[in-house]
Design a protein around this motif. Structure first.
Motif, PDB file in Angstrom:
ATOM      1  N   ARG A   1       0.837  -1.218   0.000  1.00 46.96           N
ATOM      2  CA  ARG A   1       0.000   0.000   0.000  1.00 46.96           C
ATOM      3  C   ARG A   1       0.864   1.258   0.000  1.00 46.96           C
ATOM      4  O   ARG A   1       0.580   2.225  -0.710  1.00 46.96           O
ATOM      5  CB  ARG A   1      -0.936   0.008   1.216  1.00 46.96           C
ATOM      6  CG  ARG A   1      -2.056  -0.996   1.147  1.00 46.96           C
ATOM      7  CD  ARG A   1      -3.094  -0.791   2.240  1.00 46.96           C
ATOM      8  NE  ARG A   1      -2.556  -0.736   3.582  1.00 46.96           N
ATOM      9  CZ  ARG A   1      -2.339  -1.790   4.370  1.00 46.96           C
ATOM     10  NH1 ARG A   1      -2.578  -3.008   3.923  1.00 46.96           N
ATOM     11  NH2 ARG A   1      -1.861  -1.626   5.590  1.00 46.96           N
ATOM     12  N   ARG A   2       1.936   1.238   0.775  1.00 49.36           N
ATOM     13  CA  ARG A   2       2.805   2.408   0.863  1.00 49.36           C
ATOM     14  C   ARG A   2       3.561   2.640  -0.453  1.00 49.36           C
ATOM     15  O   ARG A   2       3.812   3.781  -0.827  1.00 49.36           O
ATOM     16  CB  ARG A   2       3.788   2.272   2.030  1.00 49.36           C
ATOM     17  CG  ARG A   2       3.109   2.180   3.401  1.00 49.36           C
ATOM     18  CD  ARG A   2       2.224   3.367   3.684  1.00 49.36           C
ATOM     19  NE  ARG A   2       3.023   4.442   4.243  1.00 49.36           N
ATOM     20  CZ  ARG A   2       2.610   5.691   4.375  1.00 49.36           C
ATOM     21  NH1 ARG A   2       1.405   6.045   3.978  1.00 49.36           N
ATOM     22  NH2 ARG A   2       3.403   6.601   4.884  1.00 49.36           N
ATOM     23  N   LEU A   3       3.904   1.554  -1.142  1.00 45.79           N
ATOM     24  CA  LEU A   3       4.550   1.711  -2.451  1.00 45.79           C
ATOM     25  C   LEU A   3       3.611   2.382  -3.447  1.00 45.79           C
ATOM     26  O   LEU A   3       4.046   3.211  -4.251  1.00 45.79           O
ATOM     27  CB  LEU A   3       5.036   0.359  -2.981  1.00 45.79           C
ATOM     28  CG  LEU A   3       6.288  -0.202  -2.320  1.00 45.79           C
ATOM     29  CD1 LEU A   3       6.523  -1.643  -2.742  1.00 45.79           C
ATOM     30  CD2 LEU A   3       7.504   0.661  -2.645  1.00 45.79           C
ATOM     31  N   PHE A   4       2.331   2.045  -3.395  1.00 46.52           N
ATOM     32  CA  PHE A   4       1.356   2.735  -4.253  1.00 46.52           C
ATOM     33  C   PHE A   4       1.337   4.229  -3.935  1.00 46.52           C
ATOM     34  O   PHE A   4       1.296   5.069  -4.835  1.00 46.52           O
ATOM     35  CB  PHE A   4      -0.049   2.147  -4.091  1.00 46.52           C
ATOM     36  CG  PHE A   4      -0.245   0.845  -4.812  1.00 46.52           C
ATOM     37  CD1 PHE A   4      -0.019   0.726  -6.180  1.00 46.52           C
ATOM     38  CD2 PHE A   4      -0.661  -0.279  -4.124  1.00 46.52           C
ATOM     39  CE1 PHE A   4      -0.196  -0.470  -6.842  1.00 46.52           C
ATOM     40  CE2 PHE A   4      -0.847  -1.491  -4.776  1.00 46.52           C
ATOM     41  CZ  PHE A   4      -0.614  -1.582  -6.133  1.00 46.52           C
ATOM     42  N   HIS A   5       1.389   4.552  -2.649  1.00 47.75           N
ATOM     43  CA  HIS A   5       1.402   5.956  -2.227  1.00 47.75           C
ATOM     44  C   HIS A   5       2.652   6.662  -2.772  1.00 47.75           C
ATOM     45  O   HIS A   5       2.558   7.779  -3.300  1.00 47.75           O
ATOM     46  CB  HIS A   5       1.363   6.047  -0.696  1.00 47.75           C
ATOM     47  CG  HIS A   5       1.652   7.413  -0.174  1.00 47.75           C
ATOM     48  ND1 HIS A   5       0.691   8.395  -0.106  1.00 47.75           N
ATOM     49  CD2 HIS A   5       2.807   7.979   0.280  1.00 47.75           C
ATOM     50  CE1 HIS A   5       1.229   9.505   0.363  1.00 47.75           C
ATOM     51  NE2 HIS A   5       2.513   9.271   0.619  1.00 47.75           N
ATOM     52  N   VAL A   6       3.810   6.010  -2.617  1.00 52.80           N
ATOM     53  CA  VAL A   6       5.062   6.602  -3.108  1.00 52.80           C
ATOM     54  C   VAL A   6       4.969   6.857  -4.602  1.00 52.80           C
ATOM     55  O   VAL A   6       5.359   7.925  -5.090  1.00 52.80           O
ATOM     56  CB  VAL A   6       6.276   5.693  -2.787  1.00 52.80           C
ATOM     57  CG1 VAL A   6       7.527   6.179  -3.503  1.00 52.80           C
ATOM     58  CG2 VAL A   6       6.515   5.631  -1.288  1.00 52.80           C
TER      59      VAL A   6
ATOM     60  N   LEU B   1       9.144   6.399   1.197  1.00 55.29           N
ATOM     61  CA  LEU B   1      10.078   5.471   0.560  1.00 55.29           C
ATOM     62  C   LEU B   1      11.207   5.104   1.525  1.00 55.29           C
ATOM     63  O   LEU B   1      11.591   3.933   1.642  1.00 55.29           O
ATOM     64  CB  LEU B   1      10.639   6.088  -0.715  1.00 55.29           C
ATOM     65  CG  LEU B   1      11.453   5.177  -1.618  1.00 55.29           C
ATOM     66  CD1 LEU B   1      10.624   3.997  -2.108  1.00 55.29           C
ATOM     67  CD2 LEU B   1      11.978   5.968  -2.797  1.00 55.29           C
ATOM     68  N   ASP B   2      11.708   6.083   2.268  1.00 56.37           N
ATOM     69  CA  ASP B   2      12.751   5.824   3.264  1.00 56.37           C
ATOM     70  C   ASP B   2      12.223   4.938   4.396  1.00 56.37           C
ATOM     71  O   ASP B   2      12.945   4.074   4.905  1.00 56.37           O
ATOM     72  CB  ASP B   2      13.305   7.130   3.827  1.00 56.37           C
ATOM     73  CG  ASP B   2      14.128   7.907   2.809  1.00 56.37           C
ATOM     74  OD1 ASP B   2      14.537   7.328   1.779  1.00 56.37           O
ATOM     75  OD2 ASP B   2      14.350   9.115   3.039  1.00 56.37           O
TER      76      ASP B   2
END
Length: 140
Positions: A94-99, A108-109
């Motif tokens: 989910r966070r990769l989609f946000h990035v 990303l960090d």
């Protein structure tokens, strides 16, 4: 062996493809994490240089690796650890989609830090495997 095949497919074009065919399960997971971390570093550089096409490719590659790691989880043998990793991998996806949508290097960090911790934990796994099992796992 099926989990190995799924993981190998997720591995994609990481430069050490020649090592995949002779790797045991632990080495394969370590190589997947190395490829994931490499993709995250590349994505960060592409964001900083405003190369959005290459950023998207790097994030897509990272996502495929995370999904491959998630798909290789053994919930019967892994118990709570497998369930926790499954939740972590879902969160990372989910966070990769946000990035990708927001070009957010802070997130990303965060992802890189989380995945680095898991990768570092895998360094100690061979020492936890009894010598007889270690020899057998080299045959996988």
């Amino acid at each position: 062996m099926r989990a190995n095949q799924r993981a190998i497919q997720s591995y994609g074009d990481v430069k050490v493809n020649s090592g995949v065919s002779s790797a045991n399960n632990v080495q394969l997971i370590q190589m997947l994490f190395d490829g994931l971390l490499e993709s995250l570093v590349a994505a960060r550089g592409h964001i900083q240089h405003k190369n959005l096409t290459e950023k998207s490719k790097s994030i897509a590659r990272a996502s495929r690796i995370v999904i491959g790691l998630q798909g290789a989880l053994d919930f019967e043998k892994g118990g709570d650890l497998a369930n926790n990793l499954n939740e972590l991998y879902s969160y990372v996806t989910r966070r990769l989609f946000h990035v990708n949508a927001q070009n957010d290097v802070v997130v990303l960090d965060e992802i890189h830090g989380l995945m680095r911790e898991i990768r570092d934990a895998w360094e100690g796994v061979p020492a936890l495997i009894p010598a007889t099992d270690r020899s057998a796992s080299l045959m996988n």
